[in-house]
Design an enzyme around this catalytic site. Structure first.
Site, PDB file in Angstrom:
ATOM      1  NE  ARG A 254      -3.455   0.123   2.527  1.00  0.00           N
ATOM      2  CZ  ARG A 254      -3.602   1.162   3.790  1.00  0.00           C
ATOM      3  NH1 ARG A 254      -2.838   0.897   4.780  1.00  0.00           N
ATOM      4  NH2 ARG A 254      -4.076   2.353   3.945  1.00  0.00           N
TER       5      ARG A 254
ATOM      6  CE  LYS B 142       1.490  -5.214   6.381  1.00  0.00           C
ATOM      7  NZ  LYS B 142       0.742  -3.810   6.078  1.00  0.00           N
TER       8      LYS B 142
ATOM      9  NE  ARG C  79       2.776   6.859  11.192  1.00  0.00           N
ATOM     10  CZ  ARG C  79       3.489   7.962  10.618  1.00  0.00           C
ATOM     11  NH1 ARG C  79       3.748   8.880  11.107  1.00  0.00           N
ATOM     12  NH2 ARG C  79       3.604   7.896   9.386  1.00  0.00           N
TER      13      ARG C  79
HETATM   14  C1  BTN Z   1       0.328  -3.744   2.374  1.00  0.00           C
HETATM   15  O1  BTN Z   1       1.152  -3.016   2.007  1.00  0.00           O
HETATM   16  O2  BTN Z   1       0.009  -4.043   3.596  1.00  0.00           O
HETATM   17  C2  BTN Z   1      -0.204  -4.502   1.272  1.00  0.00           C
HETATM   18  C3  BTN Z   1       0.576  -5.643   0.687  1.00  0.00           C
HETATM   19  C4  BTN Z   1       0.168  -6.541  -0.221  1.00  0.00           C
HETATM   20  C5  BTN Z   1       1.041  -7.632  -0.933  1.00  0.00           C
HETATM   21  C6  BTN Z   1       0.671  -8.455  -1.571  1.00  0.00           C
HETATM   22  S1  BTN Z   1       1.812  -9.871  -1.958  1.00  0.00           S
HETATM   23  C7  BTN Z   1       0.727 -10.655  -3.221  1.00  0.00           C
HETATM   24  C8  BTN Z   1       0.022  -9.494  -4.025  1.00  0.00           C
HETATM   25  N1  BTN Z   1       0.965  -8.915  -5.123  1.00  0.00           N
HETATM   26  C9  BTN Z   1       1.570  -7.862  -4.741  1.00  0.00           C
HETATM   27  O3  BTN Z   1       2.426  -7.062  -5.536  1.00  0.00           O
HETATM   28  N2  BTN Z   1       1.139  -7.146  -3.518  1.00  0.00           N
HETATM   29  C10 BTN Z   1       0.205  -8.004  -3.219  1.00  0.00           C
END
Ligand code: BTN
Length: 321
Positions: free
Chosen positions: A117, A182, A316
């Site tokens: 994100r 996380k 936060r």
């Molecule tokens: C976040 O930042 O919390 C979201 C992360 C999401 C990661 C997943 S891994 C599978 C899919 N492919 C990606 O490039 N991103 C999502």
């Protein structure tokens, strides 16, 4: 590539001769192939004269046949790849080119450009974690997109809870934390007209077998293996995640997020907490009241209730919480 790692994934020694005979190549060619894997994917491989080769630690590689069969039985198709830029990007490419083959799950052992994100990178080492994207082609606005990422969070939460992961909960809008660290993230991407015909990709990253010290991540993190102390079967995890997603997406689709609002609040880690909401350079201080029927955050800001929604926001904890 996969075949040699499949043999080595148990973490035991395998002789060059045994590997060569399964692969149908010479011992010298085995060594070359393993060096390539080490260089290309960063998987450490030990070579001990007289004993053969072994991985630094065991892996649980994706079992493509078991995954395909399991997903087929729930009416989903799948694409299990060795490496990809991003499973989200690949799912978007696939559903855009063949919208009739759906729902489609794209999985990979490694992502070279995993997306998180707010423009962040998602750390995606080979064979360690789950890189999972579900692609859906939606027509005529018949699938509610409001609150979707929160419903997906509930599915991920249910999978981790059922695995016995300690202290797992959600943080608005869609972080999954275990013991305050996380463990999973969700990135939903949409192309086309959200009110008409569009493609939706639900991307889920779960830290599965990655151990402390193995990755540099700019926030406190954990993994299922850190939490449970055992190597987790990633293929079984794919199937349980898919079952929970089917269940929650059905509820979400039939009844809308409103039907899941109470359940979501019951696993929200920061209910009642004093927080700072960050949106670019703007910071808003308040106390979390909960979420509304659309999944927007309800904050008490100086005695007045305000609602916030949008993918670029982050929360936060304030120190006086
Ligand atoms: C976040 O930042 O919390 C979201 C992360 C999401 C990661 C997943 S891994 C599978 C899919 N492919 C990606 O490039 N991103 C999502």
């Amino acid at each position: 590539m996969q075949k040699v790692l499949q043999m080595l994934q148990d973490g035991e020694f395998h002789s060059g001769e045994a590997l060569g005979s399964v692969l149908g190549v010479s011992r010298a060619a085995v060594w070359k192939r393993l060096q390539h894997i080490e260089r290309e994917f960063g998987v450490p491989i030990f070579r001990v004269p007289g004993r053969g080769y072994r991985l630094e630690s065991p892996l649980s590689l994706l079992n493509s046949d078991a995954i395909k069969a399991g997903l087929e039985s729930q009416g989903w198709t799948s694409s299990v790849l060795d490496s990809v830029d991003s499973t989200n990007a690949e799912a978007m490419r696939q559903i855009a080119s063949q919208p009739e083959v759906l729902p489609l799950v794209v999985l990979a052992e490694v992502q070279s450009a995993g997306r998180g994100r707010r423009g962040r990178t998602w750390v995606s080492p080979y064979g360690e974690n789950l890189y999972y994207s579900l692609g859906l082609s939606i027509d005529g606005g018949d699938f509610p997109l409001v609150g979707l990422s929160l419903s997906v969070g509930l599915a991920v939460h249910a999978v981790l809870r059922d695995l016995g992961c300690a202290d797992v909960g959600l943080k608005w809008p869609n972080d999954v934390l275990a013991g305050g660290r996380k463990i999973a993230g969700i990135l939903i991407e949409i192309a086309g007209d959200p009110a008409g015909s569009c493609q939706v990709v639900i991307g889920i990253g779960i830290n599965v077998n990655m151990r402390s010290g193995e990755a540099e991540i700019d926030q406190p993190w954990t993994s299922l293996r850190n939490d449970r102390g055992v190597l987790i079967d990633r293929s079984a995890l794919v199937l349980s995640l898919s079952r929970q997603l089917a269940r929650y997406l059905d509820l979400h689709c039939c009844e809308g997020f409103a039907a899941l609002q109470g359940e979501w609040e019951s696993v929200h880690l920061w209910q009642g907490a004093a927080v700072t909401l960050v949106s670019g350079l703007q910071r808003i201080e308040g106390r979390v009241l909960g979420i509304d029927k659309q999944g927007a955050l309800r904050l008490d800001v100086m005695g007045e209730e305000r609602q916030f929604s949008g993918g670029e926001l982050s929360l936060r904890l304030r120190n006086d919480s």
